[in-house]
Design an enzyme around this catalytic site. Structure first.
Site, PDB file in Angstrom:
ATOM      1  N   TYR A 186      44.258  42.720  40.989  1.00 50.87           N
ATOM      2  CA  TYR A 186      43.276  42.281  39.997  1.00 50.87           C
ATOM      3  C   TYR A 186      42.411  41.163  40.565  1.00 50.87           C
ATOM      4  CZ  TYR A 186      41.302  40.057  35.855  1.00 50.87           C
ATOM      5  OH  TYR A 186      40.442  39.503  34.948  1.00 50.87           O
ATOM      6  N   LEU A 227      33.184  53.332  33.025  1.00 51.95           N
ATOM      7  CA  LEU A 227      32.575  52.723  34.201  1.00 51.95           C
ATOM      8  C   LEU A 227      32.708  53.622  35.421  1.00 51.95           C
ATOM      9  CD1 LEU A 227      33.692  48.988  33.868  1.00 51.95           C
ATOM     10  CD2 LEU A 227      31.403  49.928  33.550  1.00 51.95           C
ATOM     11  N   ILE A 276      35.673  32.434  34.356  1.00 48.89           N
ATOM     12  CA  ILE A 276      36.414  31.886  33.220  1.00 48.89           C
ATOM     13  C   ILE A 276      37.924  31.901  33.478  1.00 48.89           C
ATOM     14  CG2 ILE A 276      34.636  32.568  31.564  1.00 48.89           C
ATOM     15  CD1 ILE A 276      36.416  34.938  30.794  1.00 48.89           C
ATOM     16  N   PRO A 277      38.663  30.997  32.831  1.00 51.77           N
ATOM     17  CA  PRO A 277      40.128  31.006  32.864  1.00 51.77           C
ATOM     18  C   PRO A 277      40.661  31.767  31.655  1.00 51.77           C
ATOM     19  CG  PRO A 277      39.392  28.974  31.880  1.00 51.77           C
ATOM     20  CD  PRO A 277      38.140  29.792  32.159  1.00 51.77           C
ATOM     21  N   GLY A 278      41.901  31.506  31.266  1.00 49.18           N
ATOM     22  CA  GLY A 278      42.474  32.149  30.087  1.00 49.18           C
ATOM     23  C   GLY A 278      41.720  31.768  28.818  1.00 49.18           C
ATOM     24  N   SER A 328      36.912  35.793  37.139  1.00 53.05           N
ATOM     25  CA  SER A 328      38.195  35.244  36.683  1.00 53.05           C
ATOM     26  C   SER A 328      38.654  34.073  37.543  1.00 53.05           C
ATOM     27  CB  SER A 328      39.250  36.351  36.719  1.00 53.05           C
ATOM     28  OG  SER A 328      40.553  35.839  36.603  1.00 53.05           O
ATOM     29  N   LYS A 381      38.312  41.565  41.243  1.00 56.31           N
ATOM     30  CA  LYS A 381      37.320  40.708  40.590  1.00 56.31           C
ATOM     31  C   LYS A 381      36.517  39.917  41.623  1.00 56.31           C
ATOM     32  CE  LYS A 381      36.890  40.113  36.625  1.00 56.31           C
ATOM     33  NZ  LYS A 381      36.000  40.774  35.632  1.00 56.31           N
TER      34      LYS A 381
END
Length: 303
Positions: free
Chosen positions: A102, A9, A128-130, A71, A106
């Site tokens: 982090y 990236l 999204i979560p875990g 996230s 995000k």
């Protein structure tokens, strides 16, 4: 069918080469370094890398849709069902409040994706979560390791904060739903420039969820067997370990016990899925116990 192509990236030229070669109609951008990676790597890959992908997608006339994976850490913690419109996000203005790099990286990447939405390139964000499920080589294997080391009867903190969880098949399904909606002229205006909360819709204590995993793996834990360690004790231990490692390795080696992981236990999230249901047609898993059993059946045979 095209073979897997590996590109960095951090390389704009390599990214543009992929777009020129394959001319994708849509991009689903899920790539991210570990939340424990360095600040430089996180900002480079999550922010600059997303910017590079967006630019390549924008200049490729065949690419019409861009879906980004965000996230739960990129928004402020909540313990009541929260909608996308009411969520408090981290950005440049409140960066000091972000729990870690982090989360901030995000959040900044998400802003880039939403801002890029246009009639030439429709963009959307799936938050999204875990995640758990087959092929997980991170979260669930850690729980299996704790079982085998006889540590699964311990918990850190009082386990009162609730968290969201997401079955991996549903995570994939939601991304595909968003992509198809962005490519469809009749729905793209509803989805373009929007973000969506995706989860199993069953917020619960982190250690409650872990104990459901243990039970499905054949190692149930009764309430009276649980040993609780105060969160503040573990936070202090983690900070001390990081300091010791820094002194003796000059930051080249990190301890397995990290302060960022301990702090996460004091956050939590609780979401409303109404928007995803209404616009994307998303529905969470109906029987979480069944998919947990399916997950652990595969995991115990694999690890």
């Amino acid at each position: 069918m095209p073979k897997l192509q590996l590109r960095s990236l951090a390389s704009q030229d390599k990214i543009e080469e992929i777009f020129e070669r394959f001319k994708p109609h849509a991009v689903i951008h899920t790539a991210s370094p570990s939340y424990m990676d360095t600040k430089k790597t996180l900002m480079s890959k999550n922010v600059d890398g997303t910017k590079a992908l967006l630019e390549a997608a924008r200049t490729c006339s065949d690419t019409k849709a861009f879906v980004f994976t965000s996230s739960d850490e990129a928004i402020m913690p909540t313990q009541e069902p929260t909608s996308e419109e009411n969520a408090h996000r981290y950005d440049e203005n409140n960066a000091p409040n972000a729990p870690n790099t982090y989360a901030l990286s995000k959040a900044l990447a998400k802003r880039l994706v939403i801002a890029a939405n246009s009639e030439e390139l429709y963009t959307s964000v799936i938050r999204i979560p875990g995640i758990y499920g087959k092929y997980d080589d991170n979260f669930i294997p850690q729980l299996v390791s704790s079982m085998r080391e006889k540590e699964h009867k311990m918990q850190v903190g009082n386990n009162t904060k609730v968290f969201e969880f997401l079955y991996v098949n549903k995570a994939a399904e939601a991304h595909i739903m968003a992509m198809k909606a962005l490519l469809n002229p009749s729905t793209r205006d509803q989805v373009g420039g929007e973000d969506f909360f995706i989860s199993d819709g069953k917020p619960q204590g982190l250690f409650d969820f872990c104990r459901r995993i243990y039970a499905a793996a054949g190692s149930p834990v009764r309430p009276e067997e649980v040993t609780s360690i105060p969160l503040s004790v573990m936070q202090t231990m983690a900070s001390t370990m990081e300091w010791v490692y820094w002194v003796f390795t000059l930051g080249t080696v990190q301890p397995s016990l990290r302060r960022i992981s301990m702090d996460h236990l004091d956050t939590g999230c609780c979401w409303s899925l109404d928007k995803a249901r209404r616009i994307l047609g998303y529905e969470p898993v109906q029987d979480q116990d069944k998919v947990i059993e399916r997950t652990m059946d595969w995991t115990m045979k694999t690890f």
